[in-house]
Design a protein around this motif. Structure first.
Motif, PDB file in Angstrom:
ATOM      1  N   LYS A  46       0.838  -1.205   0.000  1.00 41.61           N
ATOM      2  CA  LYS A  46       0.000   0.000   0.000  1.00 41.61           C
ATOM      3  C   LYS A  46       0.876   1.259   0.000  1.00 41.61           C
ATOM      4  O   LYS A  46       0.614   2.216  -0.719  1.00 41.61           O
ATOM      5  CB  LYS A  46      -0.929  -0.018   1.218  1.00 41.61           C
ATOM      6  CG  LYS A  46      -1.887   1.135   1.257  1.00 41.61           C
ATOM      7  CD  LYS A  46      -2.827   1.021   2.451  1.00 41.61           C
ATOM      8  CE  LYS A  46      -3.751   2.225   2.482  1.00 41.61           C
ATOM      9  NZ  LYS A  46      -4.628   2.219   3.641  1.00 41.61           N
ATOM     10  N   TRP A  47       1.938   1.272   0.806  1.00 39.87           N
ATOM     11  CA  TRP A  47       2.841   2.427   0.858  1.00 39.87           C
ATOM     12  C   TRP A  47       3.485   2.668  -0.503  1.00 39.87           C
ATOM     13  O   TRP A  47       3.528   3.799  -0.975  1.00 39.87           O
ATOM     14  CB  TRP A  47       3.926   2.193   1.920  1.00 39.87           C
ATOM     15  CG  TRP A  47       4.814   3.365   2.146  1.00 39.87           C
ATOM     16  CD1 TRP A  47       4.624   4.377   3.039  1.00 39.87           C
ATOM     17  CD2 TRP A  47       6.043   3.674   1.459  1.00 39.87           C
ATOM     18  NE1 TRP A  47       5.654   5.289   2.957  1.00 39.87           N
ATOM     19  CE2 TRP A  47       6.536   4.883   1.995  1.00 39.87           C
ATOM     20  CE3 TRP A  47       6.771   3.052   0.458  1.00 39.87           C
ATOM     21  CZ2 TRP A  47       7.722   5.472   1.552  1.00 39.87           C
ATOM     22  CZ3 TRP A  47       7.954   3.631   0.017  1.00 39.87           C
ATOM     23  CH2 TRP A  47       8.407   4.826   0.560  1.00 39.87           C
ATOM     24  N   LEU A  68       4.801   6.028  -4.038  1.00 40.19           N
ATOM     25  CA  LEU A  68       5.704   5.968  -5.183  1.00 40.19           C
ATOM     26  C   LEU A  68       4.996   5.738  -6.513  1.00 40.19           C
ATOM     27  O   LEU A  68       5.630   5.774  -7.562  1.00 40.19           O
ATOM     28  CB  LEU A  68       6.759   4.874  -4.967  1.00 40.19           C
ATOM     29  CG  LEU A  68       7.592   4.967  -3.694  1.00 40.19           C
ATOM     30  CD1 LEU A  68       8.631   3.860  -3.663  1.00 40.19           C
ATOM     31  CD2 LEU A  68       8.243   6.333  -3.553  1.00 40.19           C
ATOM     32  N   GLY A  69       3.690   5.485  -6.472  1.00 42.67           N
ATOM     33  CA  GLY A  69       2.945   5.288  -7.712  1.00 42.67           C
ATOM     34  C   GLY A  69       3.066   3.901  -8.310  1.00 42.67           C
ATOM     35  O   GLY A  69       2.776   3.710  -9.494  1.00 42.67           O
ATOM     36  N   GLU A  76       7.969  16.719  -2.958  1.00 40.86           N
ATOM     37  CA  GLU A  76       6.763  15.893  -2.862  1.00 40.86           C
ATOM     38  C   GLU A  76       6.926  14.814  -1.804  1.00 40.86           C
ATOM     39  O   GLU A  76       6.027  14.593  -0.983  1.00 40.86           O
ATOM     40  CB  GLU A  76       6.469  15.247  -4.219  1.00 40.86           C
ATOM     41  CG  GLU A  76       5.256  14.342  -4.226  1.00 40.86           C
ATOM     42  CD  GLU A  76       5.050  13.664  -5.564  1.00 40.86           C
ATOM     43  OE1 GLU A  76       4.562  12.510  -5.556  1.00 40.86           O
ATOM     44  OE2 GLU A  76       5.379  14.256  -6.617  1.00 40.86           O
ATOM     45  N   PHE A  77       8.071  14.132  -1.801  1.00 40.99           N
ATOM     46  CA  PHE A  77       8.317  13.095  -0.801  1.00 40.99           C
ATOM     47  C   PHE A  77       8.265  13.681   0.604  1.00 40.99           C
ATOM     48  O   PHE A  77       7.683  13.092   1.512  1.00 40.99           O
ATOM     49  CB  PHE A  77       9.670  12.424  -1.031  1.00 40.99           C
ATOM     50  CG  PHE A  77       9.675  11.370  -2.114  1.00 40.99           C
ATOM     51  CD1 PHE A  77       8.590  11.159  -2.953  1.00 40.99           C
ATOM     52  CD2 PHE A  77      10.793  10.579  -2.292  1.00 40.99           C
ATOM     53  CE1 PHE A  77       8.609  10.189  -3.944  1.00 40.99           C
ATOM     54  CE2 PHE A  77      10.835   9.600  -3.278  1.00 40.99           C
ATOM     55  CZ  PHE A  77       9.741   9.397  -4.100  1.00 40.99           C
ATOM     56  N   ARG A  78       8.876  14.826   0.798  1.00 37.36           N
ATOM     57  CA  ARG A  78       8.858  15.444   2.136  1.00 37.36           C
ATOM     58  C   ARG A  78       7.441  15.829   2.549  1.00 37.36           C
ATOM     59  O   ARG A  78       7.060  15.642   3.702  1.00 37.36           O
ATOM     60  CB  ARG A  78       9.800  16.637   2.174  1.00 37.36           C
ATOM     61  CG  ARG A  78      11.252  16.177   2.160  1.00 37.36           C
ATOM     62  CD  ARG A  78      12.172  17.175   2.762  1.00 37.36           C
ATOM     63  NE  ARG A  78      13.461  16.526   3.040  1.00 37.36           N
ATOM     64  CZ  ARG A  78      14.531  17.180   3.380  1.00 37.36           C
ATOM     65  NH1 ARG A  78      14.505  18.503   3.482  1.00 37.36           N
ATOM     66  NH2 ARG A  78      15.649  16.537   3.630  1.00 37.36           N
ATOM     67  N   THR A  79       6.655  16.335   1.596  1.00 36.75           N
ATOM     68  CA  THR A  79       5.262  16.676   1.875  1.00 36.75           C
ATOM     69  C   THR A  79       4.467  15.438   2.269  1.00 36.75           C
ATOM     70  O   THR A  79       3.598  15.497   3.137  1.00 36.75           O
ATOM     71  CB  THR A  79       4.615  17.352   0.641  1.00 36.75           C
ATOM     72  OG1 THR A  79       5.323  18.556   0.357  1.00 36.75           O
ATOM     73  CG2 THR A  79       3.157  17.678   0.879  1.00 36.75           C
ATOM     74  N   GLN A  80       4.787  14.296   1.653  1.00 34.99           N
ATOM     75  CA  GLN A  80       4.105  13.036   1.953  1.00 34.99           C
ATOM     76  C   GLN A  80       4.609  12.377   3.237  1.00 34.99           C
ATOM     77  O   GLN A  80       4.110  11.336   3.640  1.00 34.99           O
ATOM     78  CB  GLN A  80       4.296  12.038   0.803  1.00 34.99           C
ATOM     79  CG  GLN A  80       3.605  12.407  -0.472  1.00 34.99           C
ATOM     80  CD  GLN A  80       3.853  11.371  -1.557  1.00 34.99           C
ATOM     81  OE1 GLN A  80       4.554  10.371  -1.371  1.00 34.99           O
ATOM     82  NE2 GLN A  80       3.277  11.601  -2.713  1.00 34.99           N
ATOM     83  N   GLY A  81       5.604  12.963   3.863  1.00 34.58           N
ATOM     84  CA  GLY A  81       6.142  12.397   5.094  1.00 34.58           C
ATOM     85  C   GLY A  81       7.134  11.264   4.886  1.00 34.58           C
ATOM     86  O   GLY A  81       7.439  10.516   5.818  1.00 34.58           O
ATOM     87  N   ILE A  82       7.655  11.116   3.669  1.00 34.65           N
ATOM     88  CA  ILE A  82       8.664  10.098   3.404  1.00 34.65           C
ATOM     89  C   ILE A  82      10.000  10.588   3.961  1.00 34.65           C
ATOM     90  O   ILE A  82      10.389  11.731   3.728  1.00 34.65           O
ATOM     91  CB  ILE A  82       8.794   9.829   1.884  1.00 34.65           C
ATOM     92  CG1 ILE A  82       7.472   9.274   1.329  1.00 34.65           C
ATOM     93  CG2 ILE A  82       9.952   8.876   1.598  1.00 34.65           C
ATOM     94  CD1 ILE A  82       7.452   9.132  -0.181  1.00 34.65           C
ATOM     95  N   PHE A 131      19.481  12.354  -3.995  1.00 34.26           N
ATOM     96  CA  PHE A 131      19.031  12.293  -2.603  1.00 34.26           C
ATOM     97  C   PHE A 131      18.620  10.859  -2.312  1.00 34.26           C
ATOM     98  O   PHE A 131      18.374  10.074  -3.226  1.00 34.26           O
ATOM     99  CB  PHE A 131      17.898  13.283  -2.289  1.00 34.26           C
ATOM    100  CG  PHE A 131      16.545  12.943  -2.869  1.00 34.26           C
ATOM    101  CD1 PHE A 131      15.658  12.115  -2.194  1.00 34.26           C
ATOM    102  CD2 PHE A 131      16.148  13.483  -4.082  1.00 34.26           C
ATOM    103  CE1 PHE A 131      14.405  11.819  -2.714  1.00 34.26           C
ATOM    104  CE2 PHE A 131      14.905  13.199  -4.615  1.00 34.26           C
ATOM    105  CZ  PHE A 131      14.027  12.368  -3.936  1.00 34.26           C
ATOM    106  N   VAL A 132      18.591  10.509  -1.050  1.00 33.78           N
ATOM    107  CA  VAL A 132      18.143   9.184  -0.639  1.00 33.78           C
ATOM    108  C   VAL A 132      16.790   9.306   0.050  1.00 33.78           C
ATOM    109  O   VAL A 132      16.437  10.358   0.578  1.00 33.78           O
ATOM    110  CB  VAL A 132      19.152   8.469   0.300  1.00 33.78           C
ATOM    111  CG1 VAL A 132      20.468   8.218  -0.413  1.00 33.78           C
ATOM    112  CG2 VAL A 132      19.358   9.229   1.586  1.00 33.78           C
ATOM    113  N   PHE A 133      16.040   8.199   0.014  1.00 30.66           N
ATOM    114  CA  PHE A 133      14.793   8.118   0.768  1.00 30.66           C
ATOM    115  C   PHE A 133      14.649   6.703   1.305  1.00 30.66           C
ATOM    116  O   PHE A 133      15.347   5.780   0.869  1.00 30.66           O
ATOM    117  CB  PHE A 133      13.582   8.536  -0.073  1.00 30.66           C
ATOM    118  CG  PHE A 133      13.189   7.570  -1.155  1.00 30.66           C
ATOM    119  CD1 PHE A 133      12.217   6.600  -0.930  1.00 30.66           C
ATOM    120  CD2 PHE A 133      13.761   7.635  -2.423  1.00 30.66           C
ATOM    121  CE1 PHE A 133      11.843   5.711  -1.929  1.00 30.66           C
ATOM    122  CE2 PHE A 133      13.396   6.763  -3.421  1.00 30.66           C
ATOM    123  CZ  PHE A 133      12.432   5.790  -3.181  1.00 30.66           C
TER     124      PHE A 133
END
Length: 144
Positions: free
Chosen positions: A23-24, A29-30, A90-96, A111-113
């Motif tokens: 689900k995540w 990540l689409g 976008e990732f930061r906004t999504q809390g990733i 960058f890493v995630f």
């Protein structure tokens, strides 16, 4: 040069809870889920299959290099610095959980995630010329 290996088809990622992780990956990540059971989920993401495999707690695809640094085993590509900066925001906004955008001394920026299980992935602002050409050919074929 005769290329014996054509492409990477599947990446296996250890996860603790397959359904939660699937689900995540779809929401953040689409990815598209092709199959999911208690043991594994098969996802389409970034033109390849990702198998999320139920694993032991704290198992990740990361490794420690010879300097003691935690490293990622996979780099995603985006098409340019603007795309990289937009995805990072976008990732930061999504809390990733993400690292800062870095200049590592080579072309482009990175960058890493991290996924919820602590798997670390890299993102690079340079889309490979081979993939760009292939993508352009595919778009041309579709438009015909």
């Amino acid at each position: 040069m005769n290329k014996k290996l054509i492409r990477v088809g599947t990446t296996y990622v250890p996860v603790l809870h397959v359904d939660h992780s699937a689900k995540w990956y779809t929401e953040k990540l689409g990815a598209t889920i092709n199959y999911c059971d208690d043991e594994k989920a098969i996802l389409d993401l970034a033109d390849q299959s990702f198998f999320l495999v139920r694993s032991l707690k704290d198992e990740t695809s990361n490794f420690i290099d010879d300097k003691g640094e935690k490293r990622f085993s996979l780099t995603f590509e985006v098409d340019g610095k603007e795309a990289l900066y937009n995805l990072h925001a976008e990732f930061r906004t999504q809390g990733i959980q993400t690292g800062d955008i870095e200049d590592r001394g080579h072309t482009g920026e990175n960058f890493v995630f991290f996924d919820p299980d602590g798997n670390c992935f890299d993102v690079w602002s340079v889309l490979s010329p081979e993939y760009k050409a292939l993508r352009k050919e595919t778009v041309s074929e579709i438009e015909r």
